[in-house]
Enzyme design. Structure first.
Site, short mmCIF file in Angstrom:
data_model
loop_
_atom_site.label_atom_id
_atom_site.label_comp_id
_atom_site.label_asym_id
_atom_site.label_seq_id
_atom_site.Cartn_x
_atom_site.Cartn_y
_atom_site.Cartn_z
N LYS A 17 0.83 -1.20 0.00
CA LYS A 17 0.00 0.00 0.00
C LYS A 17 0.87 1.26 0.00
O LYS A 17 0.69 2.15 -0.83
CB LYS A 17 -0.94 0.02 1.21
CG LYS A 17 -1.95 1.15 1.13
CD LYS A 17 -2.55 1.51 2.48
CE LYS A 17 -1.69 2.54 3.18
NZ LYS A 17 -2.25 3.08 4.40
N ASP B 59 -6.41 0.92 0.61
CA ASP B 59 -6.48 1.25 2.02
C ASP B 59 -7.86 0.81 2.53
O ASP B 59 -8.60 0.10 1.84
CB ASP B 59 -6.24 2.76 2.24
CG ASP B 59 -7.45 3.58 1.82
OD1 ASP B 59 -8.33 3.05 1.09
OD2 ASP B 59 -7.55 4.75 2.24
#
Ligand code: SF4
Length: 242
Positions: free
Chosen positions: A149, A168
């Site tokens: 991420k 996310d």
């Protein structure tokens, strides 16, 4: 689902493979015309969506993204000005002590681990990358505190490189609500999104969905009566139907 690919090329190759064992309903949810309609609606609602973390360099963005885990971007933006004033470069942060870092980032939560991560990231970047944030997924994920991420955020925002899709908490929730993904981990959802979204949309899609998640498609009570994706959404979490 298959085990996750190990390399960036393997991630991209997996994303190109046709889906197997897909139900009729899921095939409909993933129809190119529906995906195009979702992307169009996102463009209309969020034409200027961008990263909300304040930063002035790839290094600052990397640190801010590490700090944003389990914390709001607004809170991170409150602590980073003083953090970067005291330790403006990887070289300077590599020499900071953990108590110094912890005192500056305490309010972002999990500050013991985050201090170790940003100190470790600074040391790694100084010792192995000549003080520069690397520009590939393979290198970025070797840095302490950096998983896919964070690497995707830095690659997309700082270097305009799409090696994956940022997943996310908002992207994870909304991709599933919209029927774009079914995976039960961010990694699986990222793979599904890489398979169905045009590569040219990987970066913007995340920014737009994150803004949508903050403003409209809230985790607890989504504001479906104000959502321009409502007619495309069949989520059981919907609070309003047209
Ligand atoms: S209709 Fe509701 S649940 Fe579906 S995307 Fe919009 S806000 Fe989210």
């Amino acid at each position: 689902m298959r085990s996750l690919p190990k390399t960036t090329q393997a991630w991209k190759n997996a994303a190109k493979k046709p889906l197997q064992n897909v139900s009729k309903a899921q095939r409909g949810a993933l129809a190119p015309s529906r995906i195009a309609a979702i992307l169009k609606a996102l463009d209309e609602a969020y034409p200027r969506a961008e990263c909300a973390l304040t930063h002035s360099s790839p290094w600052e963005l990397l640190v801010a993204t590490i700090l944003s885990a389990q914390c709001t971007d607004a809170r991170v933006n409150m602590v980073t000005p003083e953090l970067f004033r005291r330790f403006p470069t990887p070289q300077k942060m590599a020499k900071a002590t953990l108590p110094q870092l912890e005192a500056l980032i305490r309010t972002t939560g999990f500050y013991h681990n985050k201090a170790k991560s940003i100190q470790g990231a600074a040391r790694k970047i100084v010792s192995e990358f000549d003080g520069q944030v690397p520009q590939t997924m393979a290198e970025l994920i070797t840095i302490p505190g950096v998983a896919r991420k964070t690497a995707n955020v830095v690659l997309g925002v700082s270097f305009n490189k799409a090696e994956g899709v940022v997943v996310d908490t908002h992207v994870f929730r909304i991709a599933r609500r919209l029927g774009l993904a079914k995976g039960d981990t961010p990694q699986k959802v990222e793979q599904e999104l890489m398979r169905i979204l045009p590569e040219s949309r990987w970066i913007d899609f995340s920014h737009q969905i994150i803004q949508h998640g903050r403003e409209i498609c809230l985790a607890r009570k989504p504001k479906c009566d104000r959502c321009n994706l409502e007619q495309l959404c069949t989520s059981k979490d919907k609070t309003w139907r047209s």
